[in-house]
Design an enzyme around this catalytic site. Sequence first.
Site, mmCIF file in Angstrom:
data_model
loop_
_atom_site.group_PDB
_atom_site.id
_atom_site.type_symbol
_atom_site.label_atom_id
_atom_site.label_comp_id
_atom_site.label_asym_id
_atom_site.label_seq_id
_atom_site.Cartn_x
_atom_site.Cartn_y
_atom_site.Cartn_z
ATOM 1 N N GLY A 41 28.332 12.522 59.578
ATOM 2 C CA GLY A 41 28.789 12.122 60.907
ATOM 3 C C GLY A 41 30.068 11.306 60.847
ATOM 4 N N ASN A 123 19.632 4.319 50.504
ATOM 5 C CA ASN A 123 21.079 4.246 50.257
ATOM 6 C C ASN A 123 21.442 3.519 48.965
ATOM 7 O OD1 ASN A 123 21.359 5.677 52.566
ATOM 8 N ND2 ASN A 123 22.233 4.029 53.801
ATOM 9 N N ASP A 179 33.677 -4.090 62.791
ATOM 10 C CA ASP A 179 33.358 -5.354 63.476
ATOM 11 C C ASP A 179 34.613 -5.931 64.127
ATOM 12 O OD1 ASP A 179 30.684 -5.219 62.527
ATOM 13 O OD2 ASP A 179 31.380 -5.940 60.580
ATOM 14 N N HIS A 206 28.141 -7.754 57.123
ATOM 15 C CA HIS A 206 28.100 -6.652 58.098
ATOM 16 C C HIS A 206 26.658 -6.330 58.477
ATOM 17 C CE1 HIS A 206 29.108 -3.124 60.372
ATOM 18 N NE2 HIS A 206 28.292 -2.391 59.617
HETATM 19 P P1 NAD Z 1 25.174 11.090 58.100
HETATM 20 O O1 NAD Z 1 23.751 11.286 57.750
HETATM 21 O O2 NAD Z 1 25.718 11.785 59.290
HETATM 22 O O3 NAD Z 1 26.105 11.478 56.874
HETATM 23 C C1 NAD Z 1 25.863 11.003 55.593
HETATM 24 C C2 NAD Z 1 26.349 12.037 54.614
HETATM 25 O O4 NAD Z 1 26.097 11.550 53.295
HETATM 26 C C3 NAD Z 1 25.608 13.403 54.731
HETATM 27 O O5 NAD Z 1 26.547 14.446 54.877
HETATM 28 C C4 NAD Z 1 24.860 13.506 53.410
HETATM 29 O O6 NAD Z 1 24.747 14.826 52.924
HETATM 30 C C5 NAD Z 1 25.744 12.662 52.504
HETATM 31 N N1 NAD Z 1 25.084 12.257 51.273
HETATM 32 C C6 NAD Z 1 23.802 11.877 51.061
HETATM 33 N N2 NAD Z 1 23.606 11.634 49.749
HETATM 34 C C7 NAD Z 1 24.789 11.842 49.132
HETATM 35 C C8 NAD Z 1 25.219 11.765 47.796
HETATM 36 N N3 NAD Z 1 24.396 11.417 46.808
HETATM 37 N N4 NAD Z 1 26.509 12.080 47.519
HETATM 38 C C9 NAD Z 1 27.362 12.436 48.511
HETATM 39 N N5 NAD Z 1 27.002 12.533 49.799
HETATM 40 C C10 NAD Z 1 25.725 12.248 50.100
HETATM 41 O O7 NAD Z 1 25.397 9.493 58.242
HETATM 42 P P2 NAD Z 1 26.647 8.739 58.886
HETATM 43 O O8 NAD Z 1 26.406 8.516 60.312
HETATM 44 O O9 NAD Z 1 27.878 9.412 58.443
HETATM 45 O O10 NAD Z 1 26.509 7.300 58.169
HETATM 46 C C11 NAD Z 1 26.698 7.161 56.789
HETATM 47 C C12 NAD Z 1 26.476 5.729 56.354
HETATM 48 O O11 NAD Z 1 27.480 4.861 56.913
HETATM 49 C C13 NAD Z 1 25.144 5.136 56.789
HETATM 50 O O12 NAD Z 1 24.593 4.392 55.734
HETATM 51 C C14 NAD Z 1 25.526 4.212 57.934
HETATM 52 O O13 NAD Z 1 24.598 3.173 58.116
HETATM 53 C C15 NAD Z 1 26.841 3.703 57.444
HETATM 54 N N6 NAD Z 1 27.713 3.099 58.461
HETATM 55 C C16 NAD Z 1 28.425 2.005 58.118
HETATM 56 C C17 NAD Z 1 29.280 1.416 59.011
HETATM 57 C C18 NAD Z 1 30.096 0.226 58.625
HETATM 58 O O14 NAD Z 1 30.640 -0.436 59.513
HETATM 59 N N7 NAD Z 1 30.257 -0.100 57.369
HETATM 60 C C19 NAD Z 1 29.402 1.944 60.302
HETATM 61 C C20 NAD Z 1 28.658 3.079 60.642
HETATM 62 C C21 NAD Z 1 27.795 3.651 59.708
HETATM 63 C C1 LMR Z 2 27.639 -0.166 62.673
HETATM 64 O O1 LMR Z 2 27.944 -1.355 62.691
HETATM 65 O O2 LMR Z 2 27.835 0.600 63.633
HETATM 66 C C2 LMR Z 2 27.042 0.414 61.424
HETATM 67 O O3 LMR Z 2 26.757 -0.580 60.502
HETATM 68 C C3 LMR Z 2 25.892 1.329 61.680
HETATM 69 C C4 LMR Z 2 24.652 0.620 62.153
HETATM 70 O O4 LMR Z 2 23.582 0.898 61.600
HETATM 71 O O5 LMR Z 2 24.721 -0.173 63.083
#
Ligand code: NAD
Ligand code: LMR
Length: 343
Positions: A41, A123, A179, A206
């Site tokens: 995503g 994760n 953030d 975070h």
């Molecule tokens: P998602 O499920 O849509 O996509 C995650 C992708 O990771 C998938 O395509 C999956 O196949 C892939 N994946 C899983 N295991 C893997 C591996 N070993 N090697 C490579 N790819 C692998 O999820 P998303 O919505 O894209 O979110 C991803 C992560 O980002 C989540 O942990 C989410 O909490 C985090 N996130 C962080 C922030 C931030 O501010 N830091 C913000 C939003 C989301």
């Molecule tokens: C965010 O801040 O949007 C990400 O860390 C995803 C979440 O789980 O809130």
Amino acid sequence: MMAAMLRSLRSSTTSSRFLRRPYSSESHPERKVTVLGAAGGIGQPLSLLMKLNPLVSRLALYDIAGTPGVAADVSHVNTRSEVAGYAGEEQLAQALEGSDLVIIPAGVPRKPGMTRDDLFNINAGIVKSLSIAIAKYCPNALVNMISNPVNSTVPIAAEVFKKAGTYDEKKLFGVTTLDVVRAKTFYAGKANVPIEGLIVPVVGGHAGITILPLFSQASPQANLSDEQIIALTKRTQDGGTEVVEAKAGKGSATLSMAYAGAIFADACLKGLNGVPDVIECSYVQSTVTELPFFASKVRLGKNGVEEVLELGNLTDFEKQGLASLLPELKASIEKGIKFANQS
Ligand code: NAD
Ligand code: LMR
């Protein structure tokens, strides 16, 4: 409608300047960027935004599956970089080799009712195995960690790199830019100040109360009441949950995160290229507090972190927020370190 969207993207922040000239033909050094989790995503829109960045010459898109399609799609965009897709562990080495910057949005997102820490069990293992591969195939790359819980996944990566003998604290970043993006948006709305050029530092970590926006250091300043500052702080801390609930089981922030991730990656690339005075908030190894990792303003340079900036003057409300977040952040860091050192 598309024209209006592009206009708004272009005017939303000064640090998104790279979006203004997506087809720039200026000459920049060769830079390979790898996205791990590129079919997800966040991964897909982030890959598109990195394709628009003229500082990137090679873009490697890796996921366990689905990346050939994403790469073929993104590769048709008429910008500088060459795009390649890599799927499955046997192609991870190729995706990483020669990389200057690795961005990691791999892993599962939250569903309503979950905390970011509830993602740890899945994760942590994903981040550990990807970090082992980074240490092996591109030990000198900068690493932008997006996968949650960031408060723990960054310490996990640090421990893996230490064990491999490749750890350089200047090169590991937890991406907390979303953030800052939220704090700016919410503050501009409430304070009625222009969003372009607005600065709001966000420090700590975070997750929930570990996210501490410093509205007293917002520039330009507005005369908001204590109640308004308390409400803005809470909204920034709960921004992720707001999106998780609105998506009702279909994941967490992806589009705003891709935007934030692209801004932070662009800042890292500018730093590598020697652009002066590149400053963004990030969760890094730190001596700003007693904790080994902490988010604050960071000056980026040719080696990654050039300087971790001090917090500056805090209001009593912000001091209170800082005191309350330290125990939770400490526990998350220790959890990550313990996990990484289990066999
Ligand atoms: P998602 O499920 O849509 O996509 C995650 C992708 O990771 C998938 O395509 C999956 O196949 C892939 N994946 C899983 N295991 C893997 C591996 N070993 N090697 C490579 N790819 C692998 O999820 P998303 O919505 O894209 O979110 C991803 C992560 O980002 C989540 O942990 C989410 O909490 C985090 N996130 C962080 C922030 C931030 O501010 N830091 C913000 C939003 C989301
Ligand atoms: C965010 O801040 O949007 C990400 O860390 C995803 C979440 O789980 O809130």
